[in-house]
Design a protein around this motif. Structure first.
Motif, PDB file in Angstrom:
ATOM      1  N   GLU A  71       0.784  -1.240   0.000  1.00  0.00           N
ATOM      2  CA  GLU A  71       0.000   0.000   0.000  1.00  0.00           C
ATOM      3  C   GLU A  71       0.819   1.295   0.000  1.00  0.00           C
ATOM      4  N   PRO A  72       1.866   1.388   0.833  1.00  0.00           N
ATOM      5  CA  PRO A  72       2.607   2.667   0.851  1.00  0.00           C
ATOM      6  C   PRO A  72       3.272   2.999  -0.491  1.00  0.00           C
ATOM      7  N   PHE A  73       3.410   2.012  -1.358  1.00  0.00           N
ATOM      8  CA  PHE A  73       4.093   2.245  -2.634  1.00  0.00           C
ATOM      9  C   PHE A  73       3.152   2.213  -3.836  1.00  0.00           C
ATOM     10  N   LEU A  74       1.877   1.954  -3.561  1.00  0.00           N
ATOM     11  CA  LEU A  74       0.926   1.708  -4.645  1.00  0.00           C
ATOM     12  C   LEU A  74       0.720   2.920  -5.563  1.00  0.00           C
ATOM     13  N   MET A  75       0.653   4.115  -4.992  1.00  0.00           N
ATOM     14  CA  MET A  75       0.494   5.321  -5.816  1.00  0.00           C
ATOM     15  C   MET A  75       1.683   5.456  -6.772  1.00  0.00           C
ATOM     16  N   TYR A  76       2.859   5.223  -6.218  1.00  0.00           N
ATOM     17  CA  TYR A  76       4.075   5.339  -7.018  1.00  0.00           C
ATOM     18  C   TYR A  76       4.114   4.254  -8.104  1.00  0.00           C
ATOM     19  N   THR A  77       3.761   3.017  -7.699  1.00  0.00           N
ATOM     20  CA  THR A  77       3.749   1.897  -8.651  1.00  0.00           C
ATOM     21  C   THR A  77       2.794   2.186  -9.816  1.00  0.00           C
ATOM     22  N   LEU A  81       3.555   2.917 -13.937  1.00  0.00           N
ATOM     23  CA  LEU A  81       3.002   2.090 -15.015  1.00  0.00           C
ATOM     24  C   LEU A  81       2.255   2.953 -16.039  1.00  0.00           C
ATOM     25  N   VAL A  82       1.609   4.011 -15.546  1.00  0.00           N
ATOM     26  CA  VAL A  82       0.956   4.943 -16.475  1.00  0.00           C
ATOM     27  C   VAL A  82       2.023   5.649 -17.315  1.00  0.00           C
ATOM     28  N   ASP A  98      -9.169  12.113  -5.691  1.00  0.00           N
ATOM     29  CA  ASP A  98      -7.919  12.620  -5.141  1.00  0.00           C
ATOM     30  C   ASP A  98      -6.734  11.717  -5.521  1.00  0.00           C
ATOM     31  N   LYS A  99      -6.961  10.408  -5.446  1.00  0.00           N
ATOM     32  CA  LYS A  99      -5.880   9.471  -5.835  1.00  0.00           C
ATOM     33  C   LYS A  99      -5.562   9.602  -7.318  1.00  0.00           C
ATOM     34  N   GLN A 100      -6.611   9.718  -8.144  1.00  0.00           N
ATOM     35  CA  GLN A 100      -6.379   9.854  -9.591  1.00  0.00           C
ATOM     36  C   GLN A 100      -5.569  11.113  -9.892  1.00  0.00           C
ATOM     37  N   LEU A 105      -0.448  13.532 -11.360  1.00  0.00           N
ATOM     38  CA  LEU A 105       0.636  14.474 -11.047  1.00  0.00           C
ATOM     39  C   LEU A 105       1.991  13.747 -11.033  1.00  0.00           C
ATOM     40  N   LEU A 106       1.998  12.584 -10.378  1.00  0.00           N
ATOM     41  CA  LEU A 106       3.243  11.798 -10.286  1.00  0.00           C
ATOM     42  C   LEU A 106       3.779  11.399 -11.662  1.00  0.00           C
ATOM     43  N   THR A 107       2.881  11.142 -12.599  1.00  0.00           N
ATOM     44  CA  THR A 107       3.348  10.727 -13.931  1.00  0.00           C
ATOM     45  C   THR A 107       4.088  11.860 -14.643  1.00  0.00           C
ATOM     46  N   ARG A 108       3.834  13.096 -14.167  1.00  0.00           N
ATOM     47  CA  ARG A 108       4.504  14.242 -14.822  1.00  0.00           C
ATOM     48  C   ARG A 108       5.788  14.646 -14.108  1.00  0.00           C
TER      49      ARG A 108
END
Lengths: 109, 109
Positions: A71-77, A81-82, A98-100, A105-108
């Motif tokens: 879970e702590p790494f799921l947003m990053y994972t 992948l995106v 909010d997660k989306q 944001l992380l993908t950029r």
């Protein structure tokens, strides 16, 4: 890696993430298998064999670390992948807004 | 590994050994390339990809150590190639009789 321990994942969101990870993984492995077959058929020199070995070493290392579903790494994972084109943001449409937004944001970054 | 520092190799014998090593190496690499192509065409699961990777890791390590042409190791190198079926004793017929006998003995160890 950003601190994400505070993010809560509902059971449905966990399921969405799990399905998305599996989809990306299957797609990556399918492309890998095709790539290995192609490279193998083009081998004519010893050097080509060792290049295939180097390629597989790198891919194995990459894939081993890439599908971290803790879970702590799921947003990053998911964002990675995106970014890599293995998932679309639309695959994650069932996550809370909010997660989306954070993944987008992380993908950029 | 046996102590062989005292063995003298004439220029012609060095040449014979060099040619034999190259012959064995070329044969091993040819078989390796064929084997990799076959394995690659049979890949259908992720596990098969990693098995091919393990196979290449082992082969690379094996081949890296196998063709040691430094004089103190040459008897051992040649005997191992005979043992592995990559050379015949007849490939070494131009070596002096004593060397041939020793290599033949080593292959049975």
């Amino acid at each position: 890696m950003m601190q994400q321990a505070e993010i809560h994942w509902s059971d449905n969101e966990k399921k969405v993430a799990e399905i998305a990870l599996k989809k990306a993984y299957d797609q990556e492995v399918k492309a890998l298998i095709e790539g290995v077959r192609e490279k193998a058929n083009l081998i004519s020199l010893t050097e080509d064999v060792w290049q295939l070995h180097d390629f597989l070493s790198a891919k194995r290392h990459e894939i081993d670390g890439k599908y971290d579903d803790r879970e702590p790494f799921l947003m990053y994972t998911l964002s990675r992948l995106v970014k890599d084109g293995l998932l679309a943001l639309s695959d994650l449409a069932e996550l809370e807004a909010d997660k989306q937004a954070k993944i987008s944001l992380l993908t950029r970054m």
